[in-house]
Design a protein around this motif. Structure first.
Motif, PDB file in Angstrom:
ATOM      1  N   GLU A  20       0.823  -1.211   0.000  1.00 32.07           N
ATOM      2  CA  GLU A  20       0.000   0.000   0.000  1.00 32.07           C
ATOM      3  C   GLU A  20       0.856   1.260   0.000  1.00 32.07           C
ATOM      4  O   GLU A  20       0.518   2.257  -0.633  1.00 32.07           O
ATOM      5  CB  GLU A  20      -0.927   0.009   1.213  1.00 32.07           C
ATOM      6  CG  GLU A  20      -2.050  -1.014   1.173  1.00 32.07           C
ATOM      7  CD  GLU A  20      -2.892  -0.932   2.422  1.00 32.07           C
ATOM      8  OE1 GLU A  20      -2.351  -1.221   3.509  1.00 32.07           O
ATOM      9  OE2 GLU A  20      -4.069  -0.567   2.320  1.00 32.07           O
ATOM     10  N   THR A  25      -1.504   3.755  -2.064  1.00 35.05           N
ATOM     11  CA  THR A  25      -2.918   3.545  -1.758  1.00 35.05           C
ATOM     12  C   THR A  25      -3.207   3.566  -0.260  1.00 35.05           C
ATOM     13  O   THR A  25      -4.372   3.565   0.145  1.00 35.05           O
ATOM     14  CB  THR A  25      -3.403   2.195  -2.320  1.00 35.05           C
ATOM     15  OG1 THR A  25      -2.594   1.133  -1.782  1.00 35.05           O
ATOM     16  CG2 THR A  25      -3.298   2.193  -3.836  1.00 35.05           C
ATOM     17  N   GLN A  27      -4.091   4.846   3.206  1.00 34.16           N
ATOM     18  CA  GLN A  27      -4.777   6.055   3.656  1.00 34.16           C
ATOM     19  C   GLN A  27      -4.227   6.483   5.007  1.00 34.16           C
ATOM     20  O   GLN A  27      -4.380   5.800   6.008  1.00 34.16           O
ATOM     21  CB  GLN A  27      -6.285   5.827   3.765  1.00 34.16           C
ATOM     22  CG  GLN A  27      -7.052   7.121   4.093  1.00 34.16           C
ATOM     23  CD  GLN A  27      -8.550   6.885   4.239  1.00 34.16           C
ATOM     24  OE1 GLN A  27      -8.979   6.119   5.080  1.00 34.16           O
ATOM     25  NE2 GLN A  27      -9.333   7.545   3.404  1.00 34.16           N
ATOM     26  N   TYR A  28      -3.553   7.626   5.021  1.00 34.79           N
ATOM     27  CA  TYR A  28      -3.117   8.208   6.279  1.00 34.79           C
ATOM     28  C   TYR A  28      -4.294   8.939   6.925  1.00 34.79           C
ATOM     29  O   TYR A  28      -5.322   9.189   6.289  1.00 34.79           O
ATOM     30  CB  TYR A  28      -1.953   9.176   6.053  1.00 34.79           C
ATOM     31  CG  TYR A  28      -0.662   8.485   5.697  1.00 34.79           C
ATOM     32  CD1 TYR A  28       0.054   7.781   6.654  1.00 34.79           C
ATOM     33  CD2 TYR A  28      -0.148   8.535   4.401  1.00 34.79           C
ATOM     34  CE1 TYR A  28       1.245   7.144   6.332  1.00 34.79           C
ATOM     35  CE2 TYR A  28       1.041   7.901   4.077  1.00 34.79           C
ATOM     36  CZ  TYR A  28       1.731   7.209   5.047  1.00 34.79           C
ATOM     37  OH  TYR A  28       2.904   6.575   4.729  1.00 34.79           O
ATOM     38  N   ASP A  31      -5.589  11.882   5.205  1.00 35.65           N
ATOM     39  CA  ASP A  31      -6.296  11.626   3.944  1.00 35.65           C
ATOM     40  C   ASP A  31      -7.802  11.455   4.170  1.00 35.65           C
ATOM     41  O   ASP A  31      -8.575  11.447   3.209  1.00 35.65           O
ATOM     42  CB  ASP A  31      -5.774  10.351   3.276  1.00 35.65           C
ATOM     43  CG  ASP A  31      -4.331  10.484   2.818  1.00 35.65           C
ATOM     44  OD1 ASP A  31      -3.948  11.593   2.430  1.00 35.65           O
ATOM     45  OD2 ASP A  31      -3.601   9.482   2.860  1.00 35.65           O
ATOM     46  N   LYS A  32      -8.203  11.281   5.411  1.00 39.75           N
ATOM     47  CA  LYS A  32      -9.607  10.976   5.691  1.00 39.75           C
ATOM     48  C   LYS A  32     -10.504  12.182   5.415  1.00 39.75           C
ATOM     49  O   LYS A  32     -10.102  13.329   5.582  1.00 39.75           O
ATOM     50  CB  LYS A  32      -9.778  10.548   7.154  1.00 39.75           C
ATOM     51  CG  LYS A  32      -9.224   9.160   7.465  1.00 39.75           C
ATOM     52  CD  LYS A  32      -9.509   8.786   8.906  1.00 39.75           C
ATOM     53  CE  LYS A  32      -9.094   7.349   9.180  1.00 39.75           C
ATOM     54  NZ  LYS A  32      -9.920   6.381   8.430  1.00 39.75           N
ATOM     55  N   GLU A 188       4.117  13.291   6.174  1.00 40.09           N
ATOM     56  CA  GLU A 188       2.756  13.724   6.512  1.00 40.09           C
ATOM     57  C   GLU A 188       2.849  14.830   7.549  1.00 40.09           C
ATOM     58  O   GLU A 188       3.213  14.592   8.695  1.00 40.09           O
ATOM     59  CB  GLU A 188       1.951  12.550   7.077  1.00 40.09           C
ATOM     60  CG  GLU A 188       0.525  12.914   7.459  1.00 40.09           C
ATOM     61  CD  GLU A 188      -0.137  11.827   8.310  1.00 40.09           C
ATOM     62  OE1 GLU A 188      -1.359  11.672   8.212  1.00 40.09           O
ATOM     63  OE2 GLU A 188       0.572  11.153   9.089  1.00 40.09           O
TER      64      GLU A 188
END
Length: 763
Positions: A20, A25, A27-28, A31-32, A188
């Motif tokens: 991922e 792909t 999702q951190y 990213d939500k 991030e």
């Protein structure tokens, strides 16, 4: 990677999040998103030091699309945060103390509207001259940045009579060392999604290294019971200590509760630079006395750390630097003092190595300078002064005895890098050199600081062996390590497992993912849990099948009957899912609680478990440009058994790359307490072109017989000793002593070099 014993092939393990991550792909948390969510933004001070005269939010509140504008008046609980010392305001009401200070926050329908609303908030300031250095803050007439003054913390270690010893010693090495304000530079940046639930609870999806500590701090700010707040904190796109403290969480939480809608906040890189934590810049003055045979007689150290506007964990960082400023050496007479000083600079805080990097750079620099003055091989000089087994720790405390220090010294002593030579002809302006450094690095939080540990093991409703910890996965490969340990404990496969981390609703309080402690604590927890868990499910299987419990073992997919003497193959008796039908969930759940191992001596901050490492570096110095290129790095690490070889190498390589930046290029420059480097276009970090041609990791896995603590953490040890090794290699190449990081190229530019090296002036 070189191991000194065979590792099971199944330990070379593909990370469960690997595919991922490399495909993009994964999702951190930042990213939500949710339907109907708002966008939050924070208005920060434009001055490093000023008095707030007034804040007018009327125009922003009237902007269409703005759903909330908050200031200090809207904080229902404590208007402050900080894990150890809650002295940083959520919103400033009287003073701003650095340019990252928050004055107001907005939530709007779009990010563009939120940005426009910030520009409409009018703040009137009475600007004051900032204290832009510890020296300025310590001046007698300096204004007090906090009610108790400008000194956050003092440390002191006195042993023997250093003053008298210096009068009698034959050689004294005096030097002042300076280290940079390094940035964590995680991929991030700080951010998260904050969701008010229908039942009155708040769900926080934001990166942190300790969800329970975030929950505790948010409960104080929001005036809510802790149980009403859920913190989900994994996976994380890097932290390195920088997300150990609260950052955007208070603002997202307050805005979500005010608007009763989900709110997303995600710092830009520029805002992350402005408001995020950095490594403590330190000035370290050292005097070290030696006999003519090279034995250390006395050591005097004065550490000054710039903690910036607020405390964060500045006090423990100074404690750690103080402890490690004596290195792994036996020194009879010691006089160490440290100060952590408030300034109006950016906030300094937790960072991989936790003050050890700065102190080890200075101490190892002293050893190299002494070797040059005394005419003794630098590595031999270290051997003569290494602590012996049974010696107390740097603070005089009892420590766990291992042979790690001697073993890493021996490994470097016999390394082929000393005799390795490339046969290529180099231009005359390229000079090559080699250097080495050694370190002992304490793990855990140290004596006197709450350091809880534990974990939970259960057979869940889906027939999975579920392991739950309050640790976080922020790139270090913790999930892989847990899976490897569980597969070996129960002879199962990864499909039989469910790892639960980073969710305060689902995990027990097992402490933070800091201080190189997670692997050790998880291993110790599983050792405590394996027997009760295994005994329970084998007994249930025995009762259901009539097969004696001593003939049953765990295996892939469930409980198996051992192969018997008549040659009958072992076979699976019941699946894990079938076993769940034989008992209640409570009967199949096992918890353990304990504390991280600490020294029995009452020495605040003193460590009990240490990891040992030695580092070698080979460099090329271009004397026309001053550029330093590192060609070869060798890490030797004594940290006990290697549970996750791929993760082990990754951690050492990652720490080494971060240390390369610390040594050669990284510094968040400030002028008059304002950042000159505001983005990654002006703040340089190592890229693939800057990395060494070769990096070798040798793991020394030996531990004393019956050692109860298992594998030691290695998240920091790869970063702490590379800087002095590189600087030593630069000296060998050029004859130039460097005492300031990052390396100043201009000091290495010399059109014509003589073979005579700059020595240390005799005292």
């Amino acid at each position: 990677m070189r191991l000194n014993k065979e590792n099971s092939g199944k330990r070379w393990y593909t990370r469960p999040d690997g595919k991922e991550k490399v495909t993009g792909t994964l999702q951190y948390l930042t990213d939500k998103s949710l339907p109907g969510m708002l966008y939050g933004r924070v208005l920060r001070s434009i001055h490093p030091y000023a008095r707030i005269v007034s804040v007018d939010t009327a125009a922003a509140e009237g902007l269409p699309g703005v759903q909330a504008v908050l200031t200090h008046k809207d904080v229902p609980g404590m208007n402050a945060f900080g894990i150890a010392t809650p002295d940083q305001p959520v919103f400033c009401d009287e003073l701003v103390r650095y340019t990252g200070d928050a004055v107001a926050a907005v939530a709007a329908d779009t990010l563009e509207i939120a940005e426009a609303a910030l520009k409409l908030i009018k703040v009137e300031y009475e600007v004051m001259s900032p204290l832009s250095s510890p020296e300025a803050a310590l001046a007698p007439d300096a204004p007090k940045l906090h009610p108790h003054g400008n000194i956050l913390h003092r440390t002191e270690v006195k042993r023997g009579n250093a003053e008298a010893a210096f009068t009698e010693t034959e050689h004294i090495i005096r030097e002042t060392y300076y280290t940079p304000r390094q940035m964590h530079t995680y991929m991030e940046t700080e951010g998260g999604l904050f969701v008010p639930e229908e039942n009155g609870r708040l769900s926080v999806y934001a990166p942190t290294q300790h969800g329970y500590k975030d929950r505790m701090q948010l409960s104080r700010i929001l005036n809510m019971d802790e149980e009403m707040i859920r913190v989900v904190s994994s996976p994380i796109g890097g932290s390195f200590g920088g997300k150990d403290e609260l950052n955007v969480q208070p603002y997202g939480a307050l805005l979500a509760l005010r608007t009763k809608r989900p709110v997303k906040i995600h710092n830009s890189r520029k805002e992350s630079v402005r408001a995020g934590l950095k490594r403590h810049p330190m000035k370290i003055v050292m005097e070290t006395g030696f006999t003519k045979e090279g034995l250390i007689t006395a050591h005097r150290v004065r550490i000054t750390a710039d903690t910036g506007a607020y405390a964060t964990l500045g006090a423990p960082v100074l404690n750690f630097a103080t402890e490690h400023s004596m290195g792994p050496y036996s020194i009879p007479h010691v006089d160490v003092e440290g100060l952590s000083v408030y300034t109006n600079n950016g906030v300094s805080g937790e960072f991989r190595g936790f003050g050890g990097n700065q102190a080890i750079f200075a101490m190892e620099g002293q050893m190299d300078r002494a070797a040059a003055q005394l005419g003794i091989d630098p590595w031999e000089l270290r051997r003569r002064n290494l602590r012996s087994n049974g010696d107390p720790g740097p603070l005089g405390q009892q420590i766990l005895v291992t042979n790690g220090l001697q073993e890493v010294w021996e490994a470097v002593h016999h390394s082929d890098l000393w005799i390795h030579e490339e046969r290529t002809e180099l231009p005359p302006w390229i000079r090559k050199g080699k250097g080495a450094a050694i370190a002992m690095h304490g793990a855990g939080l140290g004596y006197g600081i709450p350091d809880p540990a534990g974990g939970r093991l259960r057979l869940n409703e889906e027939g999975k062996i579920e392991a739950a910890f309050s640790y976080e996965e922020f790139g270090q490969g913790l999930v892989s390590t847990l899976e490897i340990m569980l597969c070996e404990l129960f002879d199962c496969v990864r499909e039989d497992l469910e790892i639960v981390i980073g969710d305060t609703d689902r995990v027990p309080h097992s402490g933070s993912s800091t201080a190189s402690r997670s692997t050790t604590m998880a291993w110790m927890a599983l050792q405590r849990l394996k027997s009760p868990f295994r005994d329970k499910i084998t007994r249930l299987t025995s009762e259901a099948t009539g097969i004696p419990a001593h003939e049953l073992v765990t295996g892939p997919g469930g409980i198996w009957r051992r192969g018997r003497e008549n040659g009958q193959d072992q076979y699976r008796v019941l699946s894990f899912l079938e076993i769940t039908q034989l008992a209640s969930a409570e009967e199949l759940t096992f918890d353990t609680k304990f504390d991280y191992p600490t020294t029995p001596d009452e020495v605040v901050g003193g460590h009990y478990l240490y990891t040992y490492a030695a580092v070698m570096a080979e460099v090329e110095v271009n004397t026309l440009s001053g550029q330093v290129k590192v060609d070869d790095i060798r890490h030797v690490v004594a940290a006990g058994p290697v549970m996750n070889p791929m993760g082990y190498v990754g951690q050492i390589e990652g720490g080494s790359g971060m240390a390369l930046g610390f040594t050669l290029m990284e510094d968040s420059l400030m002028e008059n307490s304002e950042y000159m480097t505001t983005n990654l276009d002006t703040y340089l970090i190592p890229t693939i072109q800057d990395m060494q041609k070769r990096l070798d990791v040798e793991a020394i896995e030996n531990l004393p017989e019956n050692d109860p603590f298992g594998p030691r953490g290695i998240g920091e040890i790869g970063s702490v000793a590379l800087a002095p090794a590189i600087v030593s290699a630069i000296y060998q190449a050029t004859g130039v002593w460097l005492n300031k990081l990052p390396v100043q190229r201009e000091k290495l530019i010399k059109p014509v070099f003589s073979d005579k090296k700059e020595g240390v002036q005799p005292s």
